[in-house]
Design an enzyme around this catalytic site. Structure first.
Site, PDB file in Angstrom:
ATOM      1  N   ALA A  66     -26.238  97.019 -62.045  1.00 33.18           N
ATOM      2  CA  ALA A  66     -26.000  97.420 -60.666  1.00 33.18           C
ATOM      3  C   ALA A  66     -24.958  98.536 -60.683  1.00 33.18           C
ATOM      4  O   ALA A  66     -24.154  98.646 -61.617  1.00 33.18           O
ATOM      5  CB  ALA A  66     -25.502  96.222 -59.873  1.00 33.18           C
ATOM      6  N   GLY A 109     -27.685  93.877 -63.761  1.00 34.25           N
ATOM      7  CA  GLY A 109     -28.834  93.965 -62.844  1.00 34.25           C
ATOM      8  C   GLY A 109     -30.059  94.575 -63.521  1.00 34.25           C
ATOM      9  O   GLY A 109     -31.193  94.275 -63.140  1.00 34.25           O
ATOM     10  N   GLU A 132     -21.314  91.258 -66.878  1.00 32.14           N
ATOM     11  CA  GLU A 132     -20.608  91.031 -65.611  1.00 32.14           C
ATOM     12  C   GLU A 132     -19.260  90.344 -65.805  1.00 32.14           C
ATOM     13  O   GLU A 132     -18.297  90.604 -65.090  1.00 32.14           O
ATOM     14  CB  GLU A 132     -21.456  90.179 -64.655  1.00 32.14           C
TER      15      GLU A 132
HETATM   16  N1  CAA Z   1     -22.777 101.599 -62.641  1.00 34.18           N
HETATM   17  C1  CAA Z   1     -22.385 102.849 -62.381  1.00 34.18           C
HETATM   18  N2  CAA Z   1     -22.340 103.843 -63.298  1.00 34.18           N
HETATM   19  C2  CAA Z   1     -22.732 103.536 -64.550  1.00 34.18           C
HETATM   20  C3  CAA Z   1     -23.172 102.238 -64.904  1.00 34.18           C
HETATM   21  C4  CAA Z   1     -23.189 101.242 -63.880  1.00 34.18           C
HETATM   22  N3  CAA Z   1     -23.621  99.984 -64.120  1.00 34.18           N
HETATM   23  N4  CAA Z   1     -23.486 102.236 -66.226  1.00 34.18           N
HETATM   24  C5  CAA Z   1     -23.270 103.494 -66.679  1.00 34.18           C
HETATM   25  N5  CAA Z   1     -22.827 104.279 -65.676  1.00 34.18           N
HETATM   26  C6  CAA Z   1     -22.459 105.706 -65.754  1.00 34.18           C
HETATM   27  C7  CAA Z   1     -21.139 105.942 -66.473  1.00 34.18           C
HETATM   28  O1  CAA Z   1     -20.057 105.736 -65.576  1.00 34.18           O
HETATM   29  C8  CAA Z   1     -21.303 107.367 -66.907  1.00 34.18           C
HETATM   30  O2  CAA Z   1     -21.058 108.206 -65.805  1.00 34.18           O
HETATM   31  P1  CAA Z   1     -20.180 109.556 -65.986  1.00 34.18           P
HETATM   32  O3  CAA Z   1     -20.985 110.411 -66.931  1.00 34.18           O
HETATM   33  O4  CAA Z   1     -20.088 110.119 -64.615  1.00 34.18           O
HETATM   34  O5  CAA Z   1     -18.883 109.137 -66.582  1.00 34.18           O
HETATM   35  C9  CAA Z   1     -22.783 107.483 -67.235  1.00 34.18           C
HETATM   36  O6  CAA Z   1     -23.399 106.379 -66.557  1.00 34.18           O
HETATM   37  C10 CAA Z   1     -23.077 107.362 -68.714  1.00 34.18           C
HETATM   38  O7  CAA Z   1     -22.470 106.169 -69.191  1.00 34.18           O
HETATM   39  P2  CAA Z   1     -21.431 106.111 -70.411  1.00 34.18           P
HETATM   40  O8  CAA Z   1     -20.748 107.414 -70.587  1.00 34.18           O
HETATM   41  O9  CAA Z   1     -20.573 104.893 -70.209  1.00 34.18           O
HETATM   42  O10 CAA Z   1     -22.457 105.900 -71.612  1.00 34.18           O
HETATM   43  P3  CAA Z   1     -22.177 105.171 -73.009  1.00 34.18           P
HETATM   44  O11 CAA Z   1     -23.399 105.434 -73.831  1.00 34.18           O
HETATM   45  O12 CAA Z   1     -20.849 105.534 -73.548  1.00 34.18           O
HETATM   46  O13 CAA Z   1     -22.098 103.599 -72.645  1.00 34.18           O
HETATM   47  C11 CAA Z   1     -22.856 101.562 -71.577  1.00 34.18           C
HETATM   48  C12 CAA Z   1     -23.228 102.930 -72.170  1.00 34.18           C
HETATM   49  C13 CAA Z   1     -22.317 100.650 -72.684  1.00 34.18           C
HETATM   50  C14 CAA Z   1     -24.118 100.959 -70.974  1.00 34.18           C
HETATM   51  C15 CAA Z   1     -21.750 101.759 -70.482  1.00 34.18           C
HETATM   52  O14 CAA Z   1     -22.182 102.784 -69.579  1.00 34.18           O
HETATM   53  C16 CAA Z   1     -21.495 100.522 -69.665  1.00 34.18           C
HETATM   54  O15 CAA Z   1     -20.807  99.634 -70.115  1.00 34.18           O
HETATM   55  N6  CAA Z   1     -22.012 100.466 -68.415  1.00 34.18           N
HETATM   56  C17 CAA Z   1     -21.775  99.365 -67.502  1.00 34.18           C
HETATM   57  C18 CAA Z   1     -22.614  98.152 -67.858  1.00 34.18           C
HETATM   58  C19 CAA Z   1     -22.323  96.994 -66.913  1.00 34.18           C
HETATM   59  O16 CAA Z   1     -21.211  96.500 -66.818  1.00 34.18           O
HETATM   60  N7  CAA Z   1     -23.364  96.538 -66.176  1.00 34.18           N
HETATM   61  C20 CAA Z   1     -23.268  95.418 -65.265  1.00 34.18           C
HETATM   62  C21 CAA Z   1     -23.026  95.888 -63.865  1.00 34.18           C
HETATM   63  S1  CAA Z   1     -22.671  94.566 -62.734  1.00 34.18           S
HETATM   64  C22 CAA Z   1     -24.190  93.962 -62.276  1.00 34.18           C
HETATM   65  O17 CAA Z   1     -25.218  94.402 -62.737  1.00 34.18           O
HETATM   66  C23 CAA Z   1     -24.138  92.861 -61.238  1.00 34.18           C
HETATM   67  C24 CAA Z   1     -25.433  92.164 -60.923  1.00 34.18           C
HETATM   68  O18 CAA Z   1     -25.813  91.204 -61.558  1.00 34.18           O
HETATM   69  C25 CAA Z   1     -26.261  92.575 -59.789  1.00 34.18           C
END
Ligand code: CAA
Length: 258
Positions: A66, A109, A132
């Protein structure tokens, strides 16, 4: 091609292709995007030209969860009022087969969206996970429920508490995915399978899907009653008559989906 802001949709040869299209943020799912996915799935479910729905992601990932930016300032009250997960419930009501082709990341998500798919074909590089807990929240779109039904309580808790990522091999072992393929061919292999499924008698496909999901939620007895009704109901279809006649006449059946 239909016009949307965060997804691309195309129907080709009885197959609907829904591509998540926010590649700069690894297809992070904002609410509008989920809304578009749900609306499109429902439209494809009603469209007689579509037999199978495929879901995959543009760019480096299926979906990294998400949209954290959109969620960060949410309050409990506004989440309750938004009732955003109602959209996710509608995805589970889609009658046609949904096949996910996943690569890169399927997190939070994004993993939940993958788990809504009936079948999952995965690239060897895919990483699944529920991070999460690292954000001091938890899955809210079915993750704790669907993961537990697939892998059992003990393993599900271990993954959900650790927030770590699971490899394609592990996902295969836990029966989360159907097959793995090299990344370059995963979409083509998924399409190949979808083409075969699209030629099957569509009411059988639909009733089998319904009955299998009852097995997940119902007792064995209730599920068997349900199965029996669907079995009988198929004898009201033209395809059943055609399928059995074709067998007896030693020819290929010509199914019409009726
Ligand atoms: N939400 C918003 N933006 C996100 C995102 C997310 N879930 N995942 C990645 N992005 C964005 C990053 O902020 C980044 O943006 P910028 O270029 O503007 O900085 C871009 O996507 C590329 O990501 P990274 O530079 O972080 O890429 P990476 O290859 O270094 O890392 C990753 C990849 C490990 C997936 C890392 O992006 C990450 O940890 N993302 C978040 C994952 C996460 O926590 N997901 C759970 C969300 S909560 C949820 O989903 C609740 C639910 O159950 C409904």
């Amino acid at each position: 091609m239909f016009d949307h802001q965060f997804i691309e949709v195309e129907v080709k040869e009885k197959i609907a292709h829904i591509r998540l299209n926010r590649p700069k943020v690894l297809n992070a799912l904002n609410r509008k995007m989920i809304h578009e996915i749900v609306h499109t799935m429902e439209a494809m479910d009603r469209d007689d030209n579509v037999k199978v729905i495929l879901l995959y992601g543009n760019g480096k990932a299926f979906a990294a969860g998400a949209d954290i930016g959109e969620m960060a300032e949410d309050t409990a009250v506004n989440l309750e009022v938004l009732n955003q997960f109602a959209d996710w419930d509608r995805l589970a009501q889609v009658k046609k087969p949904i096949i996910g082709a996943v690569h890169g990341f399927a997190l939070g998500g994004g993993f939940e969206l993958a788990l809504v798919c009936d079948l999952l074909f995965a690239a060897e590089d895919v990483k699944f996970g529920f991070p999460e807990i690292n954000l001091a929240v938890m899955p809210g779109a079915g993750g704790t429920q669907r993961l537990t039904k697939l892998m059992g309580k003990t393993k599900a808790l271990e993954w959900l508490w650790s927030g770590e990522m699971m490899s394609a091999q592990e996902a295969l072992q836990y029966r989360i995915i159907n097959h793995t393929f090299p990344k370059e061919i995963v979409i083509d292999e998924t399409i190949k399978y979808a083409r075969k499924l699209a030629e099957m008698p569509s009411l059988s496909v639909r009733f089998i899907k319904e009955a299998v999901y009852k097995a997940v939620d119902y007792s064995l007895y209730e599920g068997m009653q349900y199965e029996r009704k669907n079995f009988s109901l198929l004898f009201a279809t033209e395809d059943q008559k055609e399928g059995m006649k074709a067998f007896l006449e030693k020819r290929r059946p010509n199914f019409k989906g009726q």
